[in-house]
Design an enzyme around this catalytic site. Structure first.
Site, PDB file in Angstrom:
ATOM      1  N   HIS A 149      19.469 -10.080-123.839  1.00 26.91           N
ATOM      2  CA  HIS A 149      18.776 -10.203-122.556  1.00 26.91           C
ATOM      3  C   HIS A 149      18.167 -11.566-122.288  1.00 26.91           C
ATOM      4  O   HIS A 149      17.594 -11.780-121.218  1.00 26.91           O
ATOM      5  CB  HIS A 149      17.666  -9.164-122.442  1.00 26.91           C
ATOM      6  CG  HIS A 149      18.151  -7.785-122.144  1.00 26.91           C
ATOM      7  ND1 HIS A 149      18.326  -7.331-120.859  1.00 26.91           N
ATOM      8  CD2 HIS A 149      18.514  -6.776-122.953  1.00 26.91           C
ATOM      9  CE1 HIS A 149      18.766  -6.088-120.893  1.00 26.91           C
ATOM     10  NE2 HIS A 149      18.899  -5.716-122.160  1.00 26.91           N
ATOM     11  N   LYS A 186       7.644 -10.155-109.393  1.00 34.30           N
ATOM     12  CA  LYS A 186       8.291 -10.095-110.707  1.00 34.30           C
ATOM     13  C   LYS A 186       7.205 -10.426-111.724  1.00 34.30           C
ATOM     14  O   LYS A 186       6.109 -10.817-111.339  1.00 34.30           O
ATOM     15  CB  LYS A 186       9.445 -11.099-110.786  1.00 34.30           C
ATOM     16  CG  LYS A 186       9.065 -12.499-110.300  1.00 34.30           C
ATOM     17  CD  LYS A 186      10.218 -13.485-110.361  1.00 34.30           C
ATOM     18  CE  LYS A 186      11.274 -13.308-109.307  1.00 34.30           C
ATOM     19  NZ  LYS A 186      12.523 -12.749-109.780  1.00 34.30           N
ATOM     20  N   ARG A 187       7.490 -10.269-112.998  1.00 31.09           N
ATOM     21  CA  ARG A 187       6.495 -10.664-113.996  1.00 31.09           C
ATOM     22  C   ARG A 187       6.151 -12.144-113.832  1.00 31.09           C
ATOM     23  O   ARG A 187       6.998 -12.945-113.429  1.00 31.09           O
ATOM     24  CB  ARG A 187       7.032 -10.397-115.405  1.00 31.09           C
ATOM     25  CG  ARG A 187       7.016  -8.924-115.769  1.00 31.09           C
ATOM     26  CD  ARG A 187       5.625  -8.324-115.698  1.00 31.09           C
ATOM     27  NE  ARG A 187       4.760  -8.913-116.712  1.00 31.09           N
ATOM     28  CZ  ARG A 187       4.491  -8.368-117.889  1.00 31.09           C
ATOM     29  NH1 ARG A 187       4.993  -7.196-118.203  1.00 31.09           N
ATOM     30  NH2 ARG A 187       3.706  -8.976-118.741  1.00 31.09           N
ATOM     31  N   LYS A 203       9.941 -18.371-114.370  1.00 31.18           N
ATOM     32  CA  LYS A 203      10.213 -17.777-113.055  1.00 31.18           C
ATOM     33  C   LYS A 203       9.626 -18.613-111.914  1.00 31.18           C
ATOM     34  O   LYS A 203       9.922 -18.399-110.750  1.00 31.18           O
ATOM     35  CB  LYS A 203       9.682 -16.347-113.009  1.00 31.18           C
ATOM     36  CG  LYS A 203      10.460 -15.385-113.915  1.00 31.18           C
ATOM     37  CD  LYS A 203       9.843 -13.973-113.891  1.00 31.18           C
ATOM     38  CE  LYS A 203      10.526 -13.009-114.833  1.00 31.18           C
ATOM     39  NZ  LYS A 203      11.757 -12.419-114.244  1.00 31.18           N
ATOM     40  N   THR A 250      17.111  -8.460-111.670  1.00 34.86           N
ATOM     41  CA  THR A 250      17.554  -7.281-110.930  1.00 34.86           C
ATOM     42  C   THR A 250      16.737  -7.143-109.654  1.00 34.86           C
ATOM     43  O   THR A 250      17.182  -6.502-108.700  1.00 34.86           O
ATOM     44  CB  THR A 250      17.399  -5.995-111.761  1.00 34.86           C
ATOM     45  OG1 THR A 250      16.080  -5.951-112.313  1.00 34.86           O
ATOM     46  CG2 THR A 250      18.437  -5.930-112.865  1.00 34.86           C
ATOM     47  N   LYS A 271      17.691  -5.762-105.689  1.00 35.75           N
ATOM     48  CA  LYS A 271      16.940  -4.792-104.882  1.00 35.75           C
ATOM     49  C   LYS A 271      16.613  -5.363-103.512  1.00 35.75           C
ATOM     50  O   LYS A 271      16.663  -4.662-102.491  1.00 35.75           O
ATOM     51  CB  LYS A 271      15.650  -4.382-105.607  1.00 35.75           C
ATOM     52  CG  LYS A 271      15.875  -3.757-106.980  1.00 35.75           C
ATOM     53  CD  LYS A 271      14.560  -3.618-107.742  1.00 35.75           C
ATOM     54  CE  LYS A 271      14.786  -3.483-109.230  1.00 35.75           C
ATOM     55  NZ  LYS A 271      13.532  -3.702-110.011  1.00 35.75           N
TER      56      LYS A 271
HETATM   57  C1  LIG Z   1      13.114  -4.742-110.706  1.00 38.05           C
HETATM   58  C2  LIG Z   1      11.750  -4.874-111.264  1.00 38.05           C
HETATM   59  C3  LIG Z   1      11.428  -5.941-112.112  1.00 38.05           C
HETATM   60  C4  LIG Z   1      12.416  -7.045-112.452  1.00 38.05           C
HETATM   61  O1  LIG Z   1      12.296  -8.052-111.479  1.00 38.05           O
HETATM   62  P1  LIG Z   1      12.996  -9.481-111.677  1.00 38.05           P
HETATM   63  O2  LIG Z   1      12.762 -10.154-110.375  1.00 38.05           O
HETATM   64  O3  LIG Z   1      14.440  -9.234-111.949  1.00 38.05           O
HETATM   65  O4  LIG Z   1      12.287 -10.148-112.808  1.00 38.05           O
HETATM   66  C5  LIG Z   1      10.150  -6.027-112.607  1.00 38.05           C
HETATM   67  N1  LIG Z   1       9.213  -5.103-112.295  1.00 38.05           N
HETATM   68  C6  LIG Z   1       9.479  -4.079-111.463  1.00 38.05           C
HETATM   69  C7  LIG Z   1       8.399  -3.114-111.145  1.00 38.05           C
HETATM   70  C8  LIG Z   1      10.751  -3.922-110.930  1.00 38.05           C
HETATM   71  O5  LIG Z   1      11.015  -2.874-110.118  1.00 38.05           O
END
Ligand SMILES: *Cc1c(COP(=O)(O)O)cnc(C)c1O
Length: 823
Positions: free
Chosen positions: A362, A550-551, A556, A658, A662
């Site tokens: 990952h 995101k985190r 990032k 991911t 979304k």
């Molecule tokens: C999809 C998702 C992530 C991952 O987000 P990235 O932008 O790919 O880092 C993190 N936290 C939650 C709650 C998510 O639904």
């Protein structure tokens, strides 16, 4: 009077309503009308579970009957979010259930809001596991998710005075109606002690003595497939002490041992480590890993042996997918069980193990690599350590045979080296499959990070680009758009996402565009309301909703985003009459509790928000919002409302992402670097329907290897950037403490420490980012053009369903057969 005959649906609804009322009565001695909203949730959840249980039983029967091969998806994290709403939409009886709930006078949204998120994960990796389970059930493949039932999942984030505060998330303080404790599958897991060898009957027996043990107890949660009666199982393990006090007969030693075992059991499943993409090296973490792996494997083998007696054929019925290196103890524990408990010889055990285990990588970031000190590892897991030593010894012989005299190969690939046990090397050596999670990421693995392994075992390497489930992130999270899509192209997209491409023909249709735009607007109103309630900030749903959720991680680059906001604010202040389309910058991010610079970045975002949101002179042209406690349940609302999807990681650092998928699914346009799955998103939607900027991964890797980047030069030559950076240290956003953001300033320019300056190329990419943001604004001003681009994003999202990802795992790695469940 004519007697009306009740339809099946009516009978179903009557039964369901009676069940809900009965639950309220049995559980709370009250009528449904008298109980609290939370108790209403519990009553409804039990009634739904009652429907699910029959399908769950039928599914397991069908699996038994067909003796189907099963994947065990082993993961330290499952970021499930709420279960009830998702379960209802996946059941064939969803409409009857929803109607029955309405007829009871209940509001399904209010009921759903009572459920705490099952936040047994940090971010992308844990959410991927959750999406995979949804797809496995929907596609009808036999699967277990195996993990840990943390008492405290991902912490709740509170923002106080602009700072993140972590509150323990006690998600199990009330009953969890959607799980079942399975005492009958309890087993023992042993830690520490020493290994004694006994010679008997011409063979060696390895016996662990002087250990501490805990009892592992599984809790099962149903994973309902979409409309197919398939229910798989998420099996998460809790720990209980084995020795209970016997007050009559303890001596001092036994007493202490008993207390220690009691404590071990209490601590082992206490809390999820809140680090995303970062290895902390804590002993308790290794205990957690061994705990759930040992328990999961013991039960998997026992289950296999109920129908089979030849363990050499285990790989025909069982495959273990290791989600990152966290579950890599699978390799050693499977070897141990096969040899020590089932008395197989090394070669037989190895033949089985190396056909059962597959590994997903990952990340390439070195700070995330798991490397355990030998001292710790061998003390905690003495027998597993012996086995890994032997795997390593044999592997080094293989390397030497293949590359005689090349010590560099051993240095890179040995499993035990430099006093450490390297988990990725173990996973690759023993696994039959190694996959990356997006095309670019797999390429970087093959060409850079895992080059030596790829050269030695090219046949093991493969790519599985991540995906997301459209059932949660469109059907459930964005009902307005889901209904619109279904109205246009039918509902096949729910289980066959590429069918959503059918909406492409409406991209130039004025009426369809207006409908689509209106849905986005309604979703922005919904988010604006959420923001008003939670932040007290008024945001204009007509402004551009520019979202980065995101985190929080330096790679990032939330910092790039907020520095650009500071820059725009300076521009507006300097040129009050300049053209500017109103923009709402929305952030949401948890920082690991010990990640200082990440937490300081949250404070910076909130400080910038305070200044800008309260400056009446800019007429609300910019608003900045930090959404507290970003998690799956509010994520669903946020994606639905986004116009711009910020995917701005330093190229090469984000393995896939991911969140990007979304957003796309919900009609947001990607503003991003050529990193992770962004590359494939652009491939699908076309470069004209996204905003791409910044260094390429090759350029980044080249600077990293050869140097040649000096952020100070940019600071000295670009006066706009210089002004923004000076505002970090002149108290512009922190008048009470001008030094507050000094560490952020230093991280970019490094005037103080020996760390590398601007490791994530923020200043290097700044101008390119600002220019891309300008293109975003220009594109948005053309409303019709924008809506068309948004529609084309939705139309071309098909590839990014986790249904496709899972089918690829099945075809290339797992080789499972679909099972049909008739009710
Ligand atoms: C999809 C998702 C992530 C991952 O987000 P990235 O932008 O790919 O880092 C993190 N936290 C939650 C709650 C998510 O639904």
């Amino acid at each position: 009077m004519a007697k009306t005959v009740k339809t099946e649906a009516e009978i179903f609804k009557e039964e369901f309503k009676k069940k809900v009322r009965d639950e309220a009565k049995m559980l709370y001695r009250k009528t449904l009308e008298e109980v609290s909203d939370r108790h209403k949730f519990v009553a409804v959840a039990y009634a739904v579970k009652d429907i699910v249980i029959d399908q769950w039983i039928a599914t397991q029967k069908a699996y038994e009957k067909t003796d189907a091969k099963t994947v065990y998806y082993l993961s330290m994290e499952f970021l499930m979010g709420r279960a009830l709403g998702n379960m209802i939409i996946n059941l064939s009886s969803r409409n009857e259930i929803k109607e029955a709930i309405e007829e009871l006078g209940l509001d399904l949204n209010v009921i759903e809001d009572q459920e705490p998120d099952a936040a047994l994960g940090n971010g992308g990796l844990g959410r991927l596991a959750a999406c995979f389970l949804d797809s496995l059930s929907t596609l009808g493949y036999p699967a277990y998710g195996c993990g840990i039932r943390y008492k405290y999942g991902m912490f709740q984030q509170k923002i106080e005075d602009g700072y993140q505060k972590e509150i323990p998330e006690d998600w199990l303080r009330h009953v969890n109606p959607l799980e079942i404790k399975r005492e009958e599958y309890a087993c023992e897991v042993k830690f520490g002690g020493f290994v004694r060898v006994e010679h008997r009957d011409g063979r060696n027996y390895f016996i662990q003595d002087g250990y501490q043990a805990v009892r592992a107890i599984p809790y099962d949660m149903p994973i309902v497939g979409y409309g197919n009666n398939v229910v798989n199982t998420l099996r998460i393990w809790d720990a209980e002490p084995i020795v209970h006090f016997n007050l009559d007969e303890f001596d001092k030693g036994a007493y202490m041992a008993a207390v220690e075992q009691e404590n071990l059991a209490k601590t082992i499943t206490e809390v999820l480590y809140p680090n995303d993409n970062h290895y902390a090296g804590k002993e308790l973490r290794l205990k957690q890993q061994y705990f759930f792996i040992s328990a999961s494997l013991q039960i998997a083998i026992k289950k296999y042996l109920t129908k089979h007696d030849d363990l050499s054929k285990l790989p025909e019925k069982v495959v273990f997918q290791m989600n990152d290196t966290h579950p890599t103890l699978t390799v050693a524990e499977l070897m141990r069980l096969l040899m020590d408990e089932y008395l197989l010889e090394w070669d037989e055990a190895w033949a089985i193990t190396s056909k059962c285990c597959a590994y997903t990588n990952h990340t390439i970031m070195s700070e995330a690599l798991e490397k355990w000190p030998i001292e710790l590892f061998s003390r905690l897991l003495p027998r597993c350590y012996q086995i890994i030593e032997e795997i390593n010894r044999r592997f080094i012989i293989d390397i030497e045979n293949k590359y005689p005299g090349d010590h560099r190969k051993i240095e890179k690939m040995a499993i035990i080296y430099d006093g450490q046990v390297k988990m990725a090397n173990l996973a690759i050596c023993a696994g039959f499959s190694v996959n990356g999670v997006a095309k670019l990421h797999t390429e970087i693995l093959e060409k850079q990070e895992l080059r030596d392994f790829y050269e030695m075992f090219p046949e093991k390497f493969n790519n599985k680009t991540n995906g997301i489930t459209q059932r949660r992130f469109l059907l459930h999270g964005n009902p307005l758009l889901a209904e619109w899509v279904t109205g246009k192209v039918g509902d096949d997209w729910i289980t066959d996402l590429p069918k959503i491409q059918g909406i492409e023909v409406y991209a130039d249709d004025k009426k369809a565009q207006a409908e689509f735009a209106n849905i986005k607007y309604q979703n922005k109103v919904r988010l604006a309301k959420y923001i008003k309630e939670h932040n007290g900030i008024d945001v204009d749903p007509r402004s551009i909703f520019d979202v980065q959720v995101k985190r929080l991680h330096e790679y990032k680059r939330q910092l790039l985003n907020i520095l650009h906001v500071m820059y725009l604010y300076n521009q507006i202040k300097e040129h009050p009459d300049m053209d500017f389309y109103p923009r709402t910058f929305i952030f949401g991010a948890k920082a690991a509790a010990g990640y200082k610079i990440a937490k300081l970045t949250i404070k910076l975002i909130n400080s910038v928000a305070d200044v800008i949101n309260n400056d009446a002179s800019i007429n609300g042209k910019i608003k900045v919002v930090f959404i507290e406690n970003y998690r799956v349940s509010n994520a669903e609302i946020i994606f639905a409302a986004a116009d711009v999807s910020e995917q701005i990681s330093t190229a090469s650092k984000e393995a896939s992402g991911t969140g990007n998928m979304k957003f796309m699914l919900n009609g947001a346009l990607t503003l991003g670097t050529m990193d992770g799955a962004n590359v494939e998103i652009v491939e699908e939607v076309g470069i004209d329907n996204a905003f791409i900027f910044g260094l390429s991964s090759d350029e980044v890797i080249n600077y990293e290897n050869n140097g040649g980047y000096d952020p100070m030069q940019i600071f000295n030559e670009d006066m706009d950037i210089r002004k923004v950076l000076m505002q970090l240290i002149n108290g512009f956003y922190s008048p009470d403490d001008p030094e507050r953001f000094r560490d952020i300033y230093n991280s970019l320019l490094n005037t103080q420490s020996t760390d590398k300056a601007d490791r994530y190329f923020i200043l290097k990419d700044f101008r390119s980012y600002a220019e891309a943001q300008k293109r975003v604004e220009e594109a948005y001003k053309d409303q019709e053009g924008w809506v068309k681009k948004a529609m084309l994003n939705v139309a071309h999202v098909g590839k990014f369903t986790s249904d496709r990802t899972i089918q690829e795992y099945v075809d290339d790695i797992w080789h499972l057969e679909k099972v049909k469940v008739d009710m």
